[in-house]
Every structure is written in structure tokens, then in C-alpha cells.
Design an enzyme around this catalytic site. Structure first.
Site, PDB file in Angstrom:
ATOM      1  N   ASN A 215      -9.537  -8.255  47.830  1.00 31.10           N
ATOM      2  CA  ASN A 215      -9.334  -6.809  47.983  1.00 31.10           C
ATOM      3  C   ASN A 215      -8.326  -6.496  49.087  1.00 31.10           C
ATOM      4  O   ASN A 215      -7.557  -5.541  48.979  1.00 31.10           O
ATOM      5  CB  ASN A 215     -10.672  -6.100  48.237  1.00 31.10           C
ATOM      6  CG  ASN A 215     -11.395  -5.787  46.930  1.00 31.10           C
ATOM      7  OD1 ASN A 215     -10.905  -6.124  45.845  1.00 31.10           O
ATOM      8  ND2 ASN A 215     -12.554  -5.167  47.014  1.00 31.10           N
ATOM      9  N   CYS A 267     -14.289   0.743  47.298  1.00 32.98           N
ATOM     10  CA  CYS A 267     -14.121  -0.689  47.613  1.00 32.98           C
ATOM     11  C   CYS A 267     -12.969  -0.970  48.574  1.00 32.98           C
ATOM     12  O   CYS A 267     -13.207  -1.379  49.708  1.00 32.98           O
ATOM     13  CB  CYS A 267     -13.926  -1.464  46.322  1.00 32.98           C
ATOM     14  SG  CYS A 267     -15.306  -1.226  45.189  1.00 32.98           S
TER      15      CYS A 267
HETATM   16  C1  UGA Z   1     -11.137  -2.868  43.274  1.00 31.53           C
HETATM   17  C2  UGA Z   1     -10.572  -4.239  42.853  1.00 31.53           C
HETATM   18  O1  UGA Z   1      -9.390  -4.038  42.061  1.00 31.53           O
HETATM   19  C3  UGA Z   1     -11.609  -5.023  42.034  1.00 31.53           C
HETATM   20  O2  UGA Z   1     -11.104  -6.309  41.712  1.00 31.53           O
HETATM   21  C4  UGA Z   1     -12.888  -5.159  42.873  1.00 31.53           C
HETATM   22  O3  UGA Z   1     -13.905  -5.854  42.154  1.00 31.53           O
HETATM   23  C5  UGA Z   1     -13.387  -3.773  43.236  1.00 31.53           C
HETATM   24  O4  UGA Z   1     -12.383  -3.081  43.978  1.00 31.53           O
HETATM   25  C6  UGA Z   1     -14.620  -3.958  44.078  1.00 31.53           C
HETATM   26  O5  UGA Z   1     -14.496  -4.379  45.224  1.00 31.53           O
HETATM   27  O6  UGA Z   1     -15.720  -3.771  43.564  1.00 31.53           O
HETATM   28  P1  UGA Z   1     -11.462  -0.517  42.034  1.00 31.53           P
HETATM   29  O7  UGA Z   1     -11.969   0.011  43.333  1.00 31.53           O
HETATM   30  O8  UGA Z   1     -12.197  -0.202  40.770  1.00 31.53           O
HETATM   31  O9  UGA Z   1     -11.373  -2.118  42.078  1.00 31.53           O
HETATM   32  O10 UGA Z   1     -10.007   0.079  41.878  1.00 31.53           O
HETATM   33  P2  UGA Z   1      -8.524  -0.504  41.705  1.00 31.53           P
HETATM   34  O11 UGA Z   1      -8.155  -0.526  40.279  1.00 31.53           O
HETATM   35  O12 UGA Z   1      -8.351  -1.742  42.488  1.00 31.53           O
HETATM   36  O13 UGA Z   1      -7.708   0.672  42.390  1.00 31.53           O
HETATM   37  C7  UGA Z   1      -7.902   0.974  43.775  1.00 31.53           C
HETATM   38  C8  UGA Z   1      -7.015   2.095  44.209  1.00 31.53           C
HETATM   39  O14 UGA Z   1      -5.676   1.641  44.329  1.00 31.53           O
HETATM   40  C9  UGA Z   1      -6.982   3.313  43.303  1.00 31.53           C
HETATM   41  O15 UGA Z   1      -7.080   4.456  44.122  1.00 31.53           O
HETATM   42  C10 UGA Z   1      -5.623   3.227  42.655  1.00 31.53           C
HETATM   43  O16 UGA Z   1      -5.114   4.482  42.315  1.00 31.53           O
HETATM   44  C11 UGA Z   1      -4.800   2.569  43.747  1.00 31.53           C
HETATM   45  N1  UGA Z   1      -3.605   1.846  43.282  1.00 31.53           N
HETATM   46  C12 UGA Z   1      -3.734   0.772  42.472  1.00 31.53           C
HETATM   47  C13 UGA Z   1      -2.359   2.239  43.703  1.00 31.53           C
HETATM   48  O17 UGA Z   1      -2.194   3.221  44.456  1.00 31.53           O
HETATM   49  N2  UGA Z   1      -1.263   1.543  43.273  1.00 31.53           N
HETATM   50  C14 UGA Z   1      -1.363   0.484  42.463  1.00 31.53           C
HETATM   51  O18 UGA Z   1      -0.323  -0.123  42.121  1.00 31.53           O
HETATM   52  C15 UGA Z   1      -2.626   0.086  42.047  1.00 31.53           C
END
Ligand code: UGA
Length: 440
Positions: A215, A267
Site C-alpha cells: 500500500n 486503507c
Molecule cells: C487499496 C489497495 O489498492 C488494495 O490492494 C488493498 O488491499 C486495499 O487498499 C486495502 O488495504 O484493503 P482501495 O482502498 O480499495 O485498495 O483503493 P485503490 O483502488 O487502491 O484506490 C485508492 C485511492 O487512490 C482512490 O482514492 C483512488 O482514486 C486513488 N488513485 C488510484 C489515484 O488517485 N490515482 C491512481 O492512479 C490510482
């Protein structure tokens, strides 16, 4: 123990409910426990208490099969299962960066005294390194059976893709202290291992760290590109083109390189903060001091978005009707924990704007957390009469917005694209004053 161990899942939040339902889908008999009676009642009635595509269908299917049930009784769980998965939350402590381990402690202390035969307890919650060793001590102290063992098996599912990520994960990580524990975990994940999924067998500390390291890396990647967005803003560069160009190097890769309003959710933000707190306790704070900057870059994007909007309304939000598209921390979720979109919306509201928010799924959660804001039930309603429109969560419904159609609804043609998902040229051609993060 049978070849197919009976499974319990303790804590039926995002992670636990998904894990419980998916384990039944994989052929196991499962009991899910939560101390929150309303959650248990809802799951028993076939209702998933949060938005997750595909999960309600699977829950309904398996409740009917009789191989899945939910309870509030630890006795029932201890009686039933051979492998217990602890999936309770570890939120950020109030007033500190550290993780709040109250729920983990409480789950272990409730379960352990009831374990009268050799079973495996598996921690899945995201925890600071060193927690597993402490929980093994709790088991040793409280469990009547001396052969009860602990394993740590971090979870990597993403909200919005929780079912797919659970049924077909990239990898399984088993932190174990014995071959017996490993064999029980292999039995509990047999169908997934048979798909060829890589299994990493390691010690407790590494298993705990894999999760926070993953993460932290993802958060760092997002903040890296958002730092480049800041530099683009100072130089006239375009961060979207920049990300596309560096992402073509497959050592870097395009994923998690979308610049914009940055990361939120339950997360990434709390995990990097808990990692800083734990590293400080361990005397290695310098090793992760960059994560403080990762956090700061991320938060600066929110402030920058507020400023971009302010520039478009000539420096004064007072009385301006501001349409906010999106409240969830990311699309395909109704989760508003540490949501960048809501953070921006409430800041603008506090600056005197008349903020109206629309999210396809998260309105109810947002309304509970921010009753001071207004909410619209549809895209049409939110846009009506807006002096300024802010796109803050990249739902599909917003990706396909037509500038000509929006122009007919809003009062003033001003738009901030906080997620860099719209085509600037098309919006400018339609007459909009269009601003985005990290782009001219
Ligand atoms: C994250 C991790 O991706 C998972 O692998 C992990 O299991 C999970 O946390 C956890 O610890 O349980 P999640 O919180 O569902 O998953 O969300 P992500 O898809 O990782 O996105 C996180 C944030 O980053 C969102 O706000 C998204 O909008 C942002 N983001 C993502 C960006 O701003 N830019 C990107 O290129 C990708």
C-alpha cells in the site's frame, strides 16, 4: 481435520463479508461473526451493508445453499470452525498516526478462551509489524488447547473489485511458524492455489510488512505523479501526457499513475500513517520519512482543487452554487472514508458556497457525515443552475458527460476536472472555462 476445513470469518465489514461469501463460493462451509447485530441481521437477510458489485448476488446464492450463516456468538464460531479468519478493522487512532488495534485485540481475546481443540487462527487485518507475535501470546495465554496456532495472511482486495480480487488474487502470502499451519492454509485456499496462484510462505513480520509495503508503494506512485502535476503547473507541462510517456516504460508501467485529486479511502491514507508510527517506535523512522511527503503531496492536491475552483469564481465562493460530482473516495464504491471529493466539497462549503453533491452510490453515507452540504438525486439535478462544476470522483456516468448537454443545464460554463478524465479541448470548444490538475 477434514481436507476441506470449516471456516469462520470474524468481522463482517468490507473484507470479512467478502471473504466469507467468497469462501463459500470456493466450496467451503462458512460461519461469519460480527459483534454488530444490525450487520448480522442485514447479511442474514441477504443484504450487503455496503456497495460492492457482484457481492449481493453471491450472498443470496449462498445463503440459499445452507453453507453460509452469520452469528454474533463466539461460542458458535469456536464450536464450528477449523480455521478462523480474523478480518476486523484497524482504523487510524484519533489524534495519532497509529492504527487502532482495539478490534483485533478484542477478537483474539473473545475467541481464544473458547478454543478447546487444535485449530488455526489466521489474522487478515492490516496491522503494524509485531502484532502477530503479540496475538500468538494472547492465544498461548488464553486458549485451553495448547496446540492452537496463529498465521498471518494479508489481504490485497480493492473495493469495487473485491469479489474478483478474492477469488483470483495475484498472490497469497502466508506468514506461518510451522508446517502444520502452512498445510492448513493450503487446505483453506486449495481451489485458488490450484489455479496456479503464487504462494509466498514467510514469517510473521514479513507477512505483516508485505501489506503495508504494497500500500505504501501504491500511495507513493500516486503521489509521485501528483508531485509531477505540481511541477507541470509551474512549467506549463501536461501531466497526463507525461504519465502516458513514462508509463510506456514497462519498468514503470501505467497503472496507479493517474494524476488528480489523489488517494483516499479506508486503507492507503491510514496505512501509510500507521507505517510511519510503527517505524518511529522501531527507531527506523528515517527509512519511511518519505511517506510523510507522500501524505503531504496527496493533501496538497485537495487544497489545489479548492483553489482552482476559486480562481474560476473570481476569488469568492460566497453564495455561489457549486455542483460537486462524486462523494465516494473512488468509483464503484459507496465508501466515503477520507474521501478527497468530500473533503474538497466541505472546504468549499465552509468558504461560503452553496454546495450540492451528487454521487451515484455514496449520497446516503455522505449525507450522514456531512449534513451541512446539500445532495442531489441525479446528475440533472446537481447541474441545474450551477455557477461552477467540480468533477471529483471518476464514475463512468461522469466520464461520458457531454459538454453540450451540461452547458444547457448549468448557469455558468466553469468546470474543474479533478480526475483528468475529460477531454479539455472538447469542453473549451463548448465554451467552458476548463481547469484541471497538472494540465494547462
Ligand atoms: C487499496 C489497495 O489498492 C488494495 O490492494 C488493498 O488491499 C486495499 O487498499 C486495502 O488495504 O484493503 P482501495 O482502498 O480499495 O485498495 O483503493 P485503490 O483502488 O487502491 O484506490 C485508492 C485511492 O487512490 C482512490 O482514492 C483512488 O482514486 C486513488 N488513485 C488510484 C489515484 O488517485 N490515482 C491512481 O492512479 C490510482
Amino acid at each position: 481435520m477434514s481436507e476441506r476445513p470449516k471456516i469462520s470469518v470474524i468481522g463482517t465489514g468490507y473484507l470479512g463479508a467478502t471473504h466469507a461469501v467468497c469462501m463459500v463460493e470456493l466450496g467451503y462451509d462458512v460461519i461469519g461473526l460480527d459483534v454488530d447485530e444490525s450487520k448480522v441481521a442485514s447479511l442474514r437477510a441477504g443484504k450487503v451493508p455496503f456497495f460492492e458489485p457482484g457481492l449481493p448476488e453471491l450472498l443470496g446464492k449462498h445463503l440459499d445453499s445452507g453453507r453460509l450463516r452469520f452469528t454474533t456468538s463466539y461460542e458458535e464460531v469456536a464450536e464450528f470452525a477449523d480455521v478462523h479468519f480474523v478480518c476486523v478493522g484497524t482504523p487510524q487512532q484519533k489524534g495519532s498516526y497509529a492504527a487502532d488495534l482495539t478490534y483485533v485485540e478484542s477478537a483474539f481475546r473473545s475467541l481464544a478462551p473458547l478454543l478447546t481443540r487444535q485449530v488455526l487462527v489466521v489474522g487478515k487485518s492490516t496491522v503494524p509489524a509485531g502484532t502477530a507475535v503479540r496475538m500468538q501470546e494472547v492465544i498461548n495465554e488464553l486458549a485451553p488447547c495448547a496446540e492452537v496456532e496463529l498465521a498471518w495472511n494479508p489481504e490485497f482486495l480493492r473495493e469495487g473489485f473485491a469479489v474478483k480480487d478474492t477469488l483470483t488474487p495475484d498472490r497469497l502470502v502466508f506468514g506461518v511458524h510451522s508446517e502444520w499451519a502452512e498445510s492448513q492454509l493450503r487446505a483453506a485456499f486449495k481451489p485458488i492455489i490450484e489455479l496456479g496462484t503464487p504462494v509466498v510462505v514467510t514469517d510473521f513480520a514479513t507477512a505483516e510488512l508485505v501489506k503495508v509495503a504494497a500500500n505504501s508503494f501504491l500511495a507513493t506512485k500516486i503521489s509521485f505523479i501528483n508531485a509531477m502535476a505540481e511541477v507541470c503547473e509551474a512549467t506549463g507541462g501536461d501531466v497526463v501526457a507525461l504519465a502516458g510517456a513514462i508509463g510506456l516504460d514497462d519498468r514503470i508501467g501505467k497503472k496507479f499513475l493517474s494524476a488528480g485529486l489523489g488517494f483516499g479511502g479506508g486503507c492507503l491514507p491510514k496505512d501509510i500513517r500507521a507505517f510511519i508510527a510503527r517505524a518511529t517506535e522501531l527507531g527506523v523512522d528515517q527509512a519511511v520519512s518519505f511517506l510523510r511527503e507522500v501524505d503531504q503531496i496527496n493533501l496538497r492536491r485537495r487544497a489545489r482543487t479548492v483553489d482552482l475552483g476559486l480562481e474560476l469564481v473570481d476569488g469568492d465562493y460566497t453564495g455561489k452554487r457549486v455542483a460537486v460530482l462524486g462523494a465516494a473516495f473512488k468509483p464503484n464504491s459507496d465508501d466515503i472514508r477520507d474521501s478527497p471529493a468530500l473533503d474538497v466539497a466541505s472546504s468549499i462549503g465552509a468558504m461560503g458556497a452553496d454546495v450540492i453533491v451528487y454521487d451515484p452510490e455514496a449520497n446516503d453515507n455522505a449525507r450522514r457525515a456531512h449534513p451541512e452540504l446539500k445532495y442531489a438525486d441525479s446528475l440533472d439535478e446537481v447541474l441545474e443552475g450551477a455557477d461552477l462544476t467540480l468533477l471529483l470522483t471518476e464514475w463512468q456516468e461522469f466520464r461520458v458527460l457531454d459538454p453540450g448537454v451540461v452547458a444547457k443545464k448549468v448557469k455558468a460554463l466553469r468546470l474543474v476536472d479533478g480526475r483528468n478524465i475529460l477531454d479539455p479541448a472538447a469542453w473549451r470548444e463548448a465554451g467552458f472555462a476548463y481547469r484541471a490538475l497538472g494540465r494547462p
